[in-house]
Design a protein around this motif. Sequence first.
Motif: not given
Length: 126
Positions: A30-34, A48-62
């Motif tokens: 039905g939907e995916f994205g990020g 600050k809350r998500w400082s452990h997440v590197s840029t590009g991680l969501d793109a890699a998942w998608q």
Amino acid sequence: MIVIDAATLKKGRDEHFGYLRDHGYAIIVGEFGGNWDWPNGASQAENKRWSHVSTGLDAAWQNAFVDYAKERDIKACYWSINPESADTGGLYGHAYIAGSNESGWGTWTSIDNRRMELLKRLWNTL
């Protein structure tokens, strides 16, 4: 550090819904994205809350999801077309920048070519 491992994701997806393709069922996600740039562009508190997440991680998942969907002939819809979806953004960009251009809210800009190329790959239009 979070790592996107396509082989691990494939096993989980096969277990939860991919196996249905082997039985001849049609599957439409039905939907995916990020947010491809997450956490960039988010508020300072979110950064600050998500400082452990590197840029590009969501793109890699998608990209891993689209590779899997193509392999299994699974169709999907992208969330969202409008850019105001705070956690994902959309196919269109917007002028809003948290903390520096909040008056840009509601102003759509051009299509995000990264997302469109992803969808073209998924929908076999490349």
